[in-house]
Design an enzyme around this catalytic site. Structure first.
Site, PDB file in Angstrom:
ATOM      1  N   HIS A   6      -0.464  -8.641  -7.874  1.00  0.00           N
ATOM      2  CA  HIS A   6      -0.216  -7.516  -6.962  1.00  0.00           C
ATOM      3  C   HIS A   6      -0.221  -7.987  -5.507  1.00  0.00           C
ATOM      4  O   HIS A   6      -1.280  -8.145  -4.900  1.00  0.00           O
ATOM      5  CB  HIS A   6      -1.315  -6.463  -7.194  1.00  0.00           C
ATOM      6  CG  HIS A   6      -1.169  -5.191  -6.427  1.00  0.00           C
ATOM      7  ND1 HIS A   6      -2.051  -4.144  -6.559  1.00  0.00           N
ATOM      8  CD2 HIS A   6      -0.268  -4.780  -5.512  1.00  0.00           C
ATOM      9  CE1 HIS A   6      -1.699  -3.155  -5.762  1.00  0.00           C
ATOM     10  NE2 HIS A   6      -0.617  -3.518  -5.099  1.00  0.00           N
ATOM     11  N   HIS A   8       2.354  -7.628  -1.703  1.00  0.00           N
ATOM     12  CA  HIS A   8       3.546  -7.059  -1.062  1.00  0.00           C
ATOM     13  C   HIS A   8       3.920  -7.884   0.167  1.00  0.00           C
ATOM     14  O   HIS A   8       3.053  -8.490   0.808  1.00  0.00           O
ATOM     15  CB  HIS A   8       3.283  -5.616  -0.611  1.00  0.00           C
ATOM     16  CG  HIS A   8       2.764  -4.719  -1.684  1.00  0.00           C
ATOM     17  ND1 HIS A   8       3.537  -4.278  -2.723  1.00  0.00           N
ATOM     18  CD2 HIS A   8       1.532  -4.167  -1.880  1.00  0.00           C
ATOM     19  CE1 HIS A   8       2.813  -3.494  -3.499  1.00  0.00           C
ATOM     20  NE2 HIS A   8       1.586  -3.413  -3.017  1.00  0.00           N
ATOM     21  N   ALA A  66       4.464  -1.562  -0.114  1.00  0.00           N
ATOM     22  CA  ALA A  66       4.428  -0.310  -0.879  1.00  0.00           C
ATOM     23  C   ALA A  66       4.436   0.920   0.024  1.00  0.00           C
ATOM     24  O   ALA A  66       5.175   1.879  -0.222  1.00  0.00           O
ATOM     25  CB  ALA A  66       3.217  -0.287  -1.799  1.00  0.00           C
ATOM     26  N   HIS A 173       2.609   2.892  -8.524  1.00  0.00           N
ATOM     27  CA  HIS A 173       2.251   2.653  -7.118  1.00  0.00           C
ATOM     28  C   HIS A 173       2.884   3.689  -6.200  1.00  0.00           C
ATOM     29  O   HIS A 173       4.092   3.696  -6.002  1.00  0.00           O
ATOM     30  CB  HIS A 173       2.690   1.249  -6.709  1.00  0.00           C
ATOM     31  CG  HIS A 173       1.866   0.651  -5.606  1.00  0.00           C
ATOM     32  ND1 HIS A 173       1.560   1.338  -4.447  1.00  0.00           N
ATOM     33  CD2 HIS A 173       1.251  -0.559  -5.499  1.00  0.00           C
ATOM     34  CE1 HIS A 173       0.809   0.549  -3.685  1.00  0.00           C
ATOM     35  NE2 HIS A 173       0.599  -0.585  -4.288  1.00  0.00           N
ATOM     36  N   TYR A 189      -3.459   6.588  -2.526  1.00  0.00           N
ATOM     37  CA  TYR A 189      -3.301   5.503  -3.515  1.00  0.00           C
ATOM     38  C   TYR A 189      -4.223   5.736  -4.713  1.00  0.00           C
ATOM     39  O   TYR A 189      -3.805   5.656  -5.864  1.00  0.00           O
ATOM     40  CB  TYR A 189      -3.650   4.138  -2.881  1.00  0.00           C
ATOM     41  CG  TYR A 189      -2.520   3.466  -2.122  1.00  0.00           C
ATOM     42  CD1 TYR A 189      -1.498   4.203  -1.530  1.00  0.00           C
ATOM     43  CD2 TYR A 189      -2.476   2.080  -1.991  1.00  0.00           C
ATOM     44  CE1 TYR A 189      -0.483   3.581  -0.833  1.00  0.00           C
ATOM     45  CE2 TYR A 189      -1.456   1.446  -1.286  1.00  0.00           C
ATOM     46  CZ  TYR A 189      -0.467   2.199  -0.706  1.00  0.00           C
ATOM     47  OH  TYR A 189       0.537   1.573  -0.015  1.00  0.00           O
ATOM     48  N   HIS A 218      -5.373  -1.031  -7.851  1.00  0.00           N
ATOM     49  CA  HIS A 218      -6.575  -0.626  -7.121  1.00  0.00           C
ATOM     50  C   HIS A 218      -7.718  -0.350  -8.095  1.00  0.00           C
ATOM     51  O   HIS A 218      -8.414   0.653  -8.021  1.00  0.00           O
ATOM     52  CB  HIS A 218      -6.284   0.595  -6.227  1.00  0.00           C
ATOM     53  CG  HIS A 218      -4.920   0.511  -5.582  1.00  0.00           C
ATOM     54  ND1 HIS A 218      -3.879   1.337  -5.882  1.00  0.00           N
ATOM     55  CD2 HIS A 218      -4.414  -0.391  -4.693  1.00  0.00           C
ATOM     56  CE1 HIS A 218      -2.797   0.981  -5.194  1.00  0.00           C
ATOM     57  NE2 HIS A 218      -3.084  -0.054  -4.467  1.00  0.00           N
ATOM     58  N   GLU A 279      -3.913  -7.898  -3.813  1.00  0.00           N
ATOM     59  CA  GLU A 279      -3.090  -7.089  -2.908  1.00  0.00           C
ATOM     60  C   GLU A 279      -3.204  -7.611  -1.472  1.00  0.00           C
ATOM     61  O   GLU A 279      -3.205  -6.839  -0.515  1.00  0.00           O
ATOM     62  CB  GLU A 279      -3.453  -5.594  -2.974  1.00  0.00           C
ATOM     63  CG  GLU A 279      -2.311  -4.682  -2.504  1.00  0.00           C
ATOM     64  CD  GLU A 279      -2.625  -3.190  -2.580  1.00  0.00           C
ATOM     65  OE1 GLU A 279      -3.799  -2.819  -2.700  1.00  0.00           O
ATOM     66  OE2 GLU A 279      -1.666  -2.397  -2.527  1.00  0.00           O
TER      67      GLU A 279
HETATM   68 ZN   LIG Z   1      -0.003  -2.404  -3.594  1.00  0.00          ZN
END
Ligand SMILES: [Zn+2]
Length: 335
Positions: A6, A8, A66, A173, A189, A218, A279
């Site tokens: 995960h 981004h 995201a 997501h 989230y 998460h 993340e």
């Molecule tokens: Zn994310």
């Protein structure tokens, strides 16, 4: 191999946001995005790649930012153009750094537009770019929840049929919140994650699609902490036990950002359902004064969790490769 499932591209060159700003002003098709390979190299080498090397992970399953998906902005056309640009940029990152990144697609969702409209982009990303999954937004309205639940047959099933055919999972997501009640990364989230889990409990979606797979990021939202509540709710509703109902299909990442959270996750959720993720570089960028380390340096927590080495390997690598069956082939093709 330590796989972070995960991440981004939160450090993309500013030209990307300038393109988006044009769209937000009402121009669906701004002038083509101009970002050089050197710009991409610089943002990655000083950002995510540096963090991987410092923290000891090998490769990140990488997708567009995201919160930036912004599915509620503009029309279906706006979202299509934006998604094309964002996914193409991820493909370029993967081409420049094939050992460190593998792609996951943003989808061109829009409130009120059927998810089947995203099939074409998913196919393009998987077949042409070698992407191994997608991020699926359960609430493209950005906090108003105006579309049907993820388990709605008419709305979602055609898209799931394509996911099954391509054998790619989706990370559930949400994107930015445009409801001031819900802070994007602190409330919206986690709401999205928890909401999806409860929807899965109440539906026969995995009876209809035995090989459909979702990752709830998460740390699974509130689900692991409230595991007893959810098991109890399922039981009251005469739903099957979790192993039968969803544990072959639903997985949780490790983005909870403290040791007690990871200890709870690994104690409550079966090890086979946990995938390593950080993340980074994401919502929480600071250093925890209690530990002296970044909150999102999640590898440390897995390293210290009271589990066997065999289980650690599952979390770091094996589980992720099972959930993303295209991983090995795509990695080999990229390298
Ligand atoms: Zn994310």
């Amino acid at each position: 191999m330590i796989i972070d499932c995960h991440g981004h591209y939160t450090t993309a060159p500013k030209e990307l946001q300038a393109f988006r700003d044009e769209q937000i002003k009402g121009n669906d098709t701004p002038a083509p995005l101009k970002i050089s390979d050197d710009q991409i190299r610089e943002t990655i080498q000083n950002g995510q790649l540096k963090m991987q090397q410092e923290r000891g992970s090998d490769i990140t399953i990488f997708s567009p930012r995201a919160a930036g998906m912004g599915h509620h902005i503009g029309t279906g056309k706006t979202s299509e153009v934006w998604t094309d640009v964002c996914n193409t940029l991820i493909h370029r990152v993967v081409k420049l750094f094939p050992k460190n990144f593998i792609g996951v697609a943003q989808l061109p969702q829009t409130p009120g537009v059927p998810p089947s409209n995203s099939i074409k982009e998913l196919e393009r990303c998987v077949k042409e770019f070698g992407f191994v999954g997608c991020n699926l937004n359960p609430d493209p309205s950005g906090g108003k929840w105006t579309d049907p639940p993820m388990t709605d047959k008419k709305w979602w099933y055609p898209f799931y049929e394509k996911m099954v055919e391509l054998d790619v999972p989706a990370m559930v997501h949400v994107s930015m919140s445009c409801n001031p009640n819900f802070h994007t990364t602190g409330a919206h989230y986690i709401n999205g994650d928890t909401t999806a889990f409860m929807q899965f409990i109440m539906s026969d979606i995995f009876k209809d699609f035995p090989t459909l797979r979702f990752i709830i990021p998460h740390g699974g939202g509130a689900a692991p902490y409230h595991w007893g509540r959810y098991r109890g709710l399922a039981q009251d509703q005469k739903r099957p036990p979790f192993d039968e109902l969803l544990l072959k299909n639903v997985f949780f990442d490790t983005c909870v950002y403290h040791q007690p959270g990871i200890d709870l996750l690994t104690k409550v959720v079966p090890i086979d359902n946990i995938l390593f993720a950080s993340e980074m570089i994401g919502a929480v960028r600071g250093i925890d004064p209690n530990t002296g380390h970044h909150y999102d340096d999640t590898k440390r927590y897995i390293d210290k969790a009271p589990i066997s080495e065999a289980d650690r390997k599952k979390i770091f690598e094996t589980n992720t490769k099972k959930v993303f069956p295209r991983f090995d082939k795509s990695y080999a093709a990229n390298n």
